[in-house]
Design a protein around this motif. Structure first.
Motif, short mmCIF file in Angstrom:
data_model
loop_
_atom_site.label_atom_id
_atom_site.label_comp_id
_atom_site.label_asym_id
_atom_site.label_seq_id
_atom_site.Cartn_x
_atom_site.Cartn_y
_atom_site.Cartn_z
N LEU A 58 4.42 57.66 24.24
CA LEU A 58 4.72 56.82 25.41
C LEU A 58 4.72 57.66 26.67
O LEU A 58 5.40 58.69 26.74
CB LEU A 58 6.09 56.14 25.23
CG LEU A 58 6.57 55.28 26.40
CD1 LEU A 58 5.72 54.02 26.53
CD2 LEU A 58 8.05 54.91 26.20
N GLN A 83 -3.07 62.69 16.09
CA GLN A 83 -1.67 62.53 16.45
C GLN A 83 -1.35 61.07 16.70
O GLN A 83 -2.23 60.24 16.97
CB GLN A 83 -1.34 63.33 17.71
CG GLN A 83 -1.48 64.84 17.55
CD GLN A 83 -1.02 65.58 18.80
OE1 GLN A 83 -0.34 65.03 19.67
NE2 GLN A 83 -1.40 66.85 18.89
N ALA A 84 -0.06 60.75 16.62
CA ALA A 84 0.41 59.42 16.98
C ALA A 84 0.38 59.26 18.50
O ALA A 84 0.46 60.24 19.25
CB ALA A 84 1.83 59.21 16.47
N PRO A 85 0.28 58.02 18.97
CA PRO A 85 0.40 57.79 20.41
C PRO A 85 1.77 58.24 20.92
O PRO A 85 2.75 58.24 20.18
CB PRO A 85 0.24 56.27 20.52
CG PRO A 85 -0.55 55.88 19.31
CD PRO A 85 -0.06 56.80 18.23
N GLN A 102 -2.94 59.41 23.36
CA GLN A 102 -3.16 59.77 21.96
C GLN A 102 -4.18 60.89 21.88
O GLN A 102 -5.31 60.75 22.38
CB GLN A 102 -3.62 58.58 21.12
CG GLN A 102 -3.69 58.91 19.64
CD GLN A 102 -4.09 57.72 18.78
OE1 GLN A 102 -4.87 56.87 19.18
NE2 GLN A 102 -3.52 57.66 17.58
N TYR A 128 0.16 54.74 26.87
CA TYR A 128 0.33 55.76 25.82
C TYR A 128 -0.83 56.74 25.89
O TYR A 128 -1.95 56.38 26.27
CB TYR A 128 0.34 55.12 24.43
CG TYR A 128 1.43 54.09 24.24
CD1 TYR A 128 1.24 52.77 24.64
CD2 TYR A 128 2.66 54.45 23.69
CE1 TYR A 128 2.23 51.83 24.49
CE2 TYR A 128 3.67 53.50 23.53
CZ TYR A 128 3.45 52.20 23.94
OH TYR A 128 4.45 51.27 23.78
#
Lengths: 117, 106
Positions: free
Chosen positions: B46, B42-44, B38, B36
């Motif tokens: 994929l 922010q969110a991770p 990041q 991932y």
């Protein structure tokens, strides 16, 4: 495409219970696994648990005694309850879809929960 | 619990350079390893799943390799937007994440 959005209080008192909800849009919650993951400020990621749309669950052994994850397919939502909170539970909480019980995609934007009196 | 160890903790590189990130598992995870990205606030996201499969929309400059206990994420030529923190994650027993590698601008 599927999108996830967390909601819930940003501040919880020590010893109380955290309740968060994740709303899934752009697709059905059915026939998938859904998960909660958290990240303390400035630190790494910790998996909390997951639920299948039928209601079966699996939890991180280190949190299992304090955590319950539930699903409401009629609302396309799943939820997290975490009991007996301490300052160590302060974190950004993410919801995510668990694909093939293997990897997380997509993720919600995350919600910061602070445990403080 | 399977522990994932990522190295180095920080990688200082210039745009256009090649980045090689390592993830080592405390026991075999077969090929059930994901990566991932990041960025701050922010969110991770994929990047790679099952060790070597790029997720939808991920540029070809990202590649993953390895199996068992040793895995590598390679970014062939760093773009400005690639400077971020990268995490590996496995799914055996229960999901765990590595501690992350920060790729910073030199």
């Amino acid at each position: 495409q599927v999108q996830l959005q967390e909601s819930g209080p940003g501040l919880v008192k020590p010893s109380e219970t955290l309740s968060l909800t994740c709303t899934v849009s752009g697709g059905s919650i059915s026939s998938y696994y859904w998960s909660w993951i958290r990240q303390p400020p400035g630190k790494g990621l910790e998996w909390i648990g997951y639920i299948y749309s039928s209601g079966s669950t699996n939890y991180n052994p280190s949190l299992k005694s304090r955590v319950t994850i539930s699903v409401d397919t009629s609302k396309n939502q799943f939820s997290l309850k975490m009991r007996s909170l301490t300052a160590a539970d302060t974190a950004v909480y993410y919801c995510a879809r668990l694909v093939a019980v293997a990897h997380f995609d997509p993720w919600g934007q995350g919600t910061l929960v602070t445990v403080s009196s | 619990e399977i522990v994932l160890t990522q190295s180095p903790a920080t990688l200082s590189l210039s745009p256009g350079e090649r980045a090689t990130l390592s993830c080592r598992a405390s026991q075999s995870v077969s090929n059930y390893l994901a990566w991932y990205q990041q960025k701050p606030g922010q969110a991770p996201r994929l990047l790679i799943y099952d060790a070597s499969n790029r997720a939808t929309g991920i540029p070809a400059r990202f590649s993953g390799s390895g199996s068992g206990t040793d895995f590598t994420l390679t970014i062939s030529s760093l773009e400005p937007e690639d400077f971020a923190v990268y995490y590996c994650q496995q799914r055996s027993h229960w999901p765990t994440f590595g501690g992350g590698t920060k790729v910073e601008i030199k």
